[in-house]
Design an enzyme around this catalytic site. Sequence first.
Site, PDB file in Angstrom:
ATOM      1  N   CYS A 380      34.944  71.967 -19.325  1.00 51.19           N
ATOM      2  CA  CYS A 380      33.740  71.518 -20.027  1.00 51.19           C
ATOM      3  C   CYS A 380      34.124  70.613 -21.201  1.00 51.19           C
ATOM      4  O   CYS A 380      34.484  69.466 -21.004  1.00 51.19           O
ATOM      5  CB  CYS A 380      32.919  72.733 -20.443  1.00 51.19           C
ATOM      6  SG  CYS A 380      31.200  72.310 -20.737  1.00 51.19           S
ATOM      7  N   HIS A 513      32.069  75.656 -15.695  1.00 46.65           N
ATOM      8  CA  HIS A 513      32.886  76.800 -16.123  1.00 46.65           C
ATOM      9  C   HIS A 513      33.275  77.659 -14.917  1.00 46.65           C
ATOM     10  O   HIS A 513      32.583  78.622 -14.592  1.00 46.65           O
ATOM     11  CB  HIS A 513      32.095  77.670 -17.109  1.00 46.65           C
ATOM     12  CG  HIS A 513      31.863  77.016 -18.425  1.00 46.65           C
ATOM     13  ND1 HIS A 513      32.760  77.123 -19.470  1.00 46.65           N
ATOM     14  CD2 HIS A 513      30.856  76.227 -18.876  1.00 46.65           C
ATOM     15  CE1 HIS A 513      32.311  76.431 -20.506  1.00 46.65           C
ATOM     16  NE2 HIS A 513      31.148  75.875 -20.171  1.00 46.65           N
ATOM     17  N   GLU A 515      35.470  79.804 -14.686  1.00 47.37           N
ATOM     18  CA  GLU A 515      35.904  81.162 -15.054  1.00 47.37           C
ATOM     19  C   GLU A 515      34.834  82.223 -14.791  1.00 47.37           C
ATOM     20  O   GLU A 515      35.142  83.379 -14.562  1.00 47.37           O
ATOM     21  CB  GLU A 515      36.350  81.208 -16.528  1.00 47.37           C
ATOM     22  CG  GLU A 515      35.291  80.997 -17.594  1.00 47.37           C
ATOM     23  CD  GLU A 515      35.075  79.542 -17.977  1.00 47.37           C
ATOM     24  OE1 GLU A 515      35.337  78.652 -17.133  1.00 47.37           O
ATOM     25  OE2 GLU A 515      34.615  79.283 -19.110  1.00 47.37           O
TER      26      GLU A 515
END
Length: 538
Positions: A380, A513, A515
Amino acid sequence: MARYIFVTGGVVSSLGKGLTSASLAYLLQSRGFKVRIRKLDPYLNVDPGTMSPFQHGEVFVTEDGAETDLDLGHYERFSGVLAKKSDNITTGRIYNDVLNKERKGEYLGKTVQVIPHITDHIKQFIKNESSKEDFVICEIGGIVGDIESLPFIEAIRQFANDIKKKNALFIHLTLVPYLKSSDEIKTKPTQHSVKELRSLGIQPDIIICRSERHIPFEQRKKISLFCNVDIKNVIETVDVRTIYEAPISFFREKLDLQVLNYFKLKSKKSPNLNPWKKITKIILQPKKQVNIAIIGKYVELKDAYKSLDEALTHGGIFNKIKVNLIKIDSEKLKIYQVRNKLKNISGILIPGGFGKRGTDGKIEAIKYARINKIPFFGICYGMQMAIIEFARNQLNLKNATSTEFGKKGLAVIGLMHEWNKDGNIIIGTNKDLGGTMRLGSYDAKLKDNSLIKKIYKLKTIKERHRHRYEVNIAYKDKFEKKGMIFSGLSPDNRLTEIIELKNHPWFIGVQFHPEFKSRPFDPHPLFSSFIKAAKNHK
Ligand code: GLN
């Protein structure tokens, strides 16, 4: 009909209610039941989106674009069930909704009160979209005794009554401290906390005692007696070496069995703890290690990059290697220190972030990774910084910047309405940043023959976003001429989703993102690949 399990906390916060709820969800699921987990947060913010990670840790983003409490990340990672907007509510949101209704005259002139209007709204939230579940686990944030949590406690008390107590179970998680000086385990704080809970009308059915050491039978008996809970339902949770041991430990303590006994339900299958045992072993007995630097602004708070830390660990599990997370405070990282600080690092990651502070160190670190061919992963904000670095140092656009940092400079990163088709900025049309965030899951098309396509093995991907600014697509050709590849774009080709470098072993920036979607049993391919590249980096 769903059965409801309410998890409250006592004595102190941070005892691991989230992990307890997530572990219980896994165990019940593994016994063949369908489970949903929800979080009720007592603070007044409407959602955690505006809260600083220093205060509250990471903001977890759901598929449907809600900015939620980080515990929902644990829930997803442990149970595999995707959290939704409707799984996290705060006092702020409840009051907001109730007051909006009041302004519309929907209460027909009645006096609007905490009981029943606020509590009714909470009860509605608990019940919402749960008809297909076997269990709904609701974690109440904060601890019993907090002023803020009172309406929640009152609401769950009423709720249990409404659905008949046999369909609702109260779990109370408390601290049972060990006093070194007297070599004793103390049950008094737990007794007090349960007393407090009972004064609010709730008798816990199960007490989970968080402790540094095993709780002897005598002390369990004491808790059982004073707190009016069957001794089998006094369950200990001794500090674990890794969070992946938590489900194993709760299984050993028969938490899930006691829950089923309470509801008079039989297990549909026997739970499988092997995946947890396998990853615990990899984590606790690693043969090799790799150092990954995370350069960010919020490194001082342990939970500020929770999902990211987890995803990197998952990448380590995939590669059977221990990942040492070296967190570097970007605000303190001076340009001249970069080389020295990154000496023993095999992979550099710049995570999401906001604002201008700490950018110089980050940009220098990216330059260092690019030139020295060290695996680099920009997430990001990290990707946006990689764009700025490349523009300044490779395209020689020295004043390249993001409009997030001010109005001066060449906006290679900006709000979409700020660029026209020539790439020149038009500033000042919309000062209000609220509501301009791109949140939740969006598609990206992957370019043929790119590294990213090799990693995902897919043509199109879906990943979660949380940002306002975008790469100014007008500069794409200039970047590509110098060796940067725009390897992932939005379906309409306007938004840059992924960049990579041609002559570099592993240099990837993503606008989303990844993750948030990584799981211990299903590591995200980007993190597995990044750790693999770091492992191979000499
Ligand atoms: N501040 C940047 C933006 O709003 C990046 C946000 C992030 O990293 N999540 O676009």
